[in-house]
Design an enzyme around this catalytic site. Sequence first.
Site: not given
Length: 784
Positions: A504, A661, A685, A714
């Site tokens: 991407e 997702h 997650e 993160h």
Amino acid sequence: MPTIHNLGFPRIGKKRELKFALEDYWQAKSSEDDLQILGQQLRQTHWQAQHQLDFVPVGDFSFYDHVLDTSLLVGNIPQRFVQDKDIDQTPLDQYFAIARGRSSHACSCTGEHDMDEETLSASEMTKWFDTNYHYIVPEFSKDTQFSLHAEHLLAQIYEAKEYGHSIKPVILGPVSYLWLGKEKDESDKLALLDGLLAVYGELLLHLGEAGIEWLQIDEPILVTELTPEWQHALRVAYYQLQHGPIKLLLTTYFGELQENLQLVCDLPVNGLHINAIDNEAEISKLIDWLPAHKILSLGVINGRNIWKTDLNKLLDYLEPIYERLQERLWLAPSCSLLHVPVDLASEQEGSGHILDEEVLSWLAFAIQKLAELDVLAKALTQGRDTCKQVLRDNQQAIDSRHHSQRVNDPLVKKRVNTINDDWGKRHLPYQQRVLLQKKRFHLPLYPTTTIGSFPQTKHIRSIRKQYRQGELTHTEYQQAMNQEIALSVQEQEALGLDVFVHGEAERNDMVEYFGEQLNGYVFTRFAWVQSYGSRCVKPPIIYGDISRPKAMTTEWIQYAQSLTDKPMKGMLTGPVTMLNWSFVRDDQPRSQTCLQLALAIRDEVLDLESAGVGIIQIDEAALREGLPLRKKQWQSYLDWAIDAFRISANGVQDDTQIHTHMCYSEFNDIIAAIAHMDADVITIETSRSDMELLDVFDDYQYPNEIGPGVYDIHSPNIPTVESIVALMQKASERIPPQRLWINPDCGLKTRHWDEVKPALNNMIKASQVLRTMMCQHFSGQFSK
């Protein structure tokens, strides 16, 4: 004159100054003093921008998250972050460690780590009610003790007073704070209320000594369905806090009070703020029910969208209310302006603005919304003639948007009307599709993949900037992006992943990239809002009917697939996420706009399949955050949201594998709806929750394949092989190994390559360990 005030101002700065300062500090490029000075400068700028208000908020600024700030305010620091006397760590480093894991300087820009240093897992992060903001979840146990640490809040109060501002401190209320947290043992967090109230009572005394008249105390849970125990907790809290030395403005937002309306009227506070957007019935009751000594603050300016307010229509509504309440009427935005960009004027600066004058005239960002408040107050007290020209210009903008031919496309509406039930159905059920997919892809047990993006380096961002500014031709840009795609493929080959992505590199944002290629969207240069910490997003604006003029991704994916024999995922953003992560038109139902988006994504899915792409991921990261705040309204939302996903995904052949997702959210209470999406593979997650999010599968037999995230992207922490194996073993207790994938929690665009490569390498090694363990298990069973 009605009092005008604000519940909170955007923290990040007009040009994302806070984001860049934070990232410099985390990468050891600046000092704590540098960061604190920047914070002070931003606060002063923000207070000055609100100078026309009777009260400006103080305490709404945060270096990461206001819920985390509340945890530190009341001394609730998870035990693993309590500072060791032998470790040189500042309170600010401790603060960032809770939010990000490890400590703020443990991950430098080089990605090097001290392997002898204890790795600290970040606190869990989840959605703030039904917004795209994320908060750090407070942690509780039966042993949790609270203590007041108000020095930062008091310092900001004295700072604002020094600059001559009339101020109203803002804090999160005690009951909402408990409600938003999570017990880490089997205890009852409501049992902690008495200890927490003692700290809040102490805080009120300090605020009184600081000369504070009004305190804004936020209890947003009042717009949710509360059990009798939580309603009782609110009574207990405010009957105790009423004895403090200052006036309390109890603040709610994001929705209606409904069954909590009478409770709110009865609480012994000095004033109430309520969301007034499309809420006339409750406001009428409040005017009648609220005791005559209480202030009523109405949130009349939408704090969650960017459309100009119809001031003339609003004045028609407010004038009789003001005539009745007089000085008891306060006016404000519906919620904190944290959720909108800072200043529309930024879009008009320089020569590169991309919004035309017509669309600009329809919009209002934070500063413009506060100006609208000022106009309302003047018109109510001095008459509309004193604001004649402003009101005339406002009406012209409202009429322009309503009648614009750019907004309505009859062909799009006609196509939506052709949708039938078959558009959302696969030909075969998953149990039969999976056999065809296994035959096509020959994937191993525990297949490995990533979620989509790879690091967006400075070089990549520089190329995109040069292209936007006309410094590169389209051919030069395409060649540069192809080089980045080739690099991503090479890295994946070296790592040994099973299913590849193209990385991407060409995408600025997972929503904006697609919106830029769809009719019905417009874009901004500086309309940034905070998602969490230093993570900012620039939501596109849906102003009209949506359609897709041409293919958006096939050329990039085909090139990536030409470089490898491994399966290459096509990567798309789903219609519900496109909707929920945009500023959405408010002149038609959201469900209708979502269907238009679904048709556009469906066309792209079919083009990818025709181009030979066999695995297509349609991200619905924001599915949950669109849920209404009250569960009784959930099913209506889920019906049209899941239908939109199925329409976008299910036109493909059965040997095409559809992935989706979902990001940081709790899924337990909507698992049946997620299963109804009928994606072949869902990735979610789970690493921060230590696989707790999979507890739902103890009772619900999810039928399809799942990739529970094992790498918290993160956080700067690099997961070990052992930790990944342990997480996947926990997952295999609930999901058969034959239906498990191994992947990170989310896309990797915000990380550095020298973090990503060792993390993914450990992920690959973990998959190999797990496969060996399974072979040994099956061999043992066979020998028996």
